[in-house]
Enzyme design. Structure first.
Site, PDB file in Angstrom:
ATOM      1  CE  LYS A  68     -21.891 -11.705  28.804  1.00 42.23           C
ATOM      2  NZ  LYS A  68     -21.043 -12.908  28.569  1.00 42.23           N
ATOM      3  CD  GLU A  98     -18.678 -13.983  31.750  1.00 41.11           C
ATOM      4  OE1 GLU A  98     -19.831 -14.044  31.103  1.00 41.11           O
ATOM      5  OE2 GLU A  98     -17.682 -13.865  31.380  1.00 41.11           O
ATOM      6  CB  CYS A 104     -17.548 -11.372  29.554  1.00 46.12           C
ATOM      7  SG  CYS A 104     -16.373 -12.325  28.645  1.00 46.12           S
TER       8      CYS A 104
END
Length: 263
Positions: free
Chosen positions: A106, A40, A142
């Protein structure tokens, strides 16, 4: 499938970070990898204003990543920031090379541990799976790793490998949580979890500032039965691993959690 986890320390300059991508892609290709996974925020580290560096998926940064992937003949997954219609940015994984040209935004934003990603980042809405050389690969970023539902949804949609790109926040117990969550999500989904994070900036002499999650390293491969098969330390490096569909099939036959779950 052979996969290279390219653990780097991104800086604030997207152009300079392309040099890190080029080096990682070269090392991955030399090792015979079909896929190179970067963290990321490969495009630019957290802790800076993201709006000025964000670019569309057809902008110069993504175009150069595509060129590097095509030149090396491998697929690449790398984190970048794209403009959002509401004035924020989107935390995006670009997946390109070997016939791929797609992206994942995300879904779960890191509003935790005193950091509020949603102030500047707009959430995505849909899971994404890519097909590479006959292998279905789910994409996650993440904070997504704290949400089992995404991983089971990806597995139920056919993913046998789930790539998780991260820039994990430092702090007491955070390495333990990172490792535990990667292993747990592998068990939840009975899939390979390829978890590639930013290296610890202190490993290259850069002191993190503020609450921005800038990485701790310890990228790892978790098996479909939750075993850590390979792992890096806190410094930049490339970890080359092999994954197979047979292990997934065996795990799902032995522990059919996807078939047995009720809720």
């Amino acid at each position: 499938m052979r996969i290279a986890l390219c653990q780097i320390v991104s800086g604030p300059d997207p152009e300079a970070n392309l040099e890190l991508v080029a080096d990682g892609v070269r090392r991955a290709a030399e090792a015979g990898a079909e896929l190179a996974v970067f963290p990321e925020a490969t495009m630019a580290c957290f802790g800076i204003k993201l709006g000025p560096v964000a670019e569309p998926l057809d902008g110069p940064w993504a175009t150069e990543v595509r060129r590097l992937a095509d030149e090396a003949g491998i697929a690449v997954v790398a984190g970048m920031f794209t403009p959002s219609a509401d004035g924020r940015v989107t935390n995006t994984l670009l997946a390109t090379g070997r016939g791929l040209d797609t992206s994942y935004d995300k879904v779960h934003l890191f509003d935790a541990f005193g950091f509020a990603e949603s102030r500047t980042v707009a959430p995505g809405a849909e899971p994404v799976i890519v097909e590479l050389d006959g292998t279905s690969i789910g994409l996650a970023t993440c904070y997504d790793i704290r949400f089992p539902g995404l991983y089971t949804a990806l597995a139920e949609s056919g993913a046998s490998v789930i790539v998780t790109a991260a820039s994990w926040g430092a702090g007491e117990g955070k390495r333990d949580q990172w490792e535990l969550l990667a292993r747990a999500r592998a068990l939840d989904s009975t899939s390979w979890v390829v978890a590639c994070g930013q290296a610890d900036p202190r490993s290259v002499g850069r002191e993190p500032s503020g609450k921005a999650p800038t990485g701790i390293g310890y990228s790892l491969l978790a098996s479909p039965l939750g075993e850590v098969r390979a792992q890096l330390g806190d410094a930049p490096d490339v970890l080359v691993v092999d994954v197979d569909r047979e292990s997934v099939d065996q795990a799902r036959a032995a522990v059919p959690v996807l078939a047995n779950r009720r809720f």
